[in-house]
Design an enzyme around this catalytic site. Sequence first.
Site, PDB file in Angstrom:
ATOM      1  N   LYS A 184     -11.428  58.634  32.956  1.00  0.00           N
ATOM      2  CA  LYS A 184     -12.290  59.126  31.877  1.00  0.00           C
ATOM      3  C   LYS A 184     -13.174  60.254  32.405  1.00  0.00           C
ATOM      4  CE  LYS A 184     -14.326  56.233  28.308  1.00  0.00           C
ATOM      5  NZ  LYS A 184     -15.246  55.117  28.132  1.00  0.00           N
TER       6      LYS A 184
HETATM    7  C1  E4P Z   1     -15.679  53.788  25.046  1.00  0.00           C
HETATM    8  O1  E4P Z   1     -14.849  54.450  25.591  1.00  0.00           O
HETATM    9  C2  E4P Z   1     -17.081  54.235  24.855  1.00  0.00           C
HETATM   10  O2  E4P Z   1     -17.701  54.473  26.084  1.00  0.00           O
HETATM   11  C3  E4P Z   1     -17.828  53.200  24.052  1.00  0.00           C
HETATM   12  O3  E4P Z   1     -17.059  52.882  22.914  1.00  0.00           O
HETATM   13  C4  E4P Z   1     -19.232  53.643  23.653  1.00  0.00           C
HETATM   14  O4  E4P Z   1     -19.763  52.685  22.791  1.00  0.00           O
HETATM   15  P1  E4P Z   1     -21.318  52.586  22.456  1.00  0.00           P
HETATM   16  O5  E4P Z   1     -21.707  53.780  21.668  1.00  0.00           O
HETATM   17  O6  E4P Z   1     -21.456  51.317  21.668  1.00  0.00           O
HETATM   18  O7  E4P Z   1     -22.051  52.519  23.770  1.00  0.00           O
END
Ligand code: E4P
Length: 228
Positions: free
Chosen positions: A83
């Site tokens: 990522k």
């Molecule tokens: C996933 O890849 C993201 O980091 C995650 O869905 C972020 O979610 P949040 O906005 O609830 O922290």
Amino acid sequence: MKFFLDTADIAEIRDLAATGLVDGVTTNPSLVAKSGRNFIEVVREICTVVAGPVSAETTATDHATMLAEGRKLAKIARNIAVKVPLTPDGLKTCKVLRAEGTMVNVTLCFSAPQALLAAKAGASFISPFVGRLDDIGESGMVLVRDIVEIYRQYPNFKTEVLVASIRHPMHVLEAAKLGAHVGTMPPAIMRQLFSHPLTDKGLAAFLADWKKTGQSILGDDKSAAAAE
Ligand code: E4P
């Protein structure tokens, strides 16, 4: 639509993966911190439980360090998706990692032009954060609709739309209606998808009526089935 779990909680992942309905996992630094586990170790363990893509996030902001981190993370398992953030350095890193055959999830996407850039960089996944947009009074689903529409114009784009920051089952439903490829959701939300009060009520009534018949489908086979 593929379902990813958005967590680094291995017990939750094991439990829901047993349904056969979990296609992948996403983690981020906040979720790893919440797990209290060593990053590399927990990601390695997740990769043994789920065969599909497991996102592991880089934490450097400059290209050279991010690339070194991404290469290290990619070595954890074959199903790692590195990522990277939606920044110039992140997309530069994405291009190199994709050329090396590593899956890349471009995260922190909040606009359609950003998603266009990620597709041009060859991202495997683009992660629009719908909940965080809703939180500030914008529409996360309008962004998903725009990205899906843009990507459809260019069949050479192979980037999958991975709807992230999902807060409730309606986000999953709306993303599916728009044709998003993936939804990543906290375990509690995946559990919510199963439940409906009329399912519980109907099942209770069927079981009560069945009990009255005094019958058993397995009959004498019951002990053999339990032993399997
Ligand atoms: C996933 O890849 C993201 O980091 C995650 O869905 C972020 O979610 P949040 O906005 O609830 O922290």
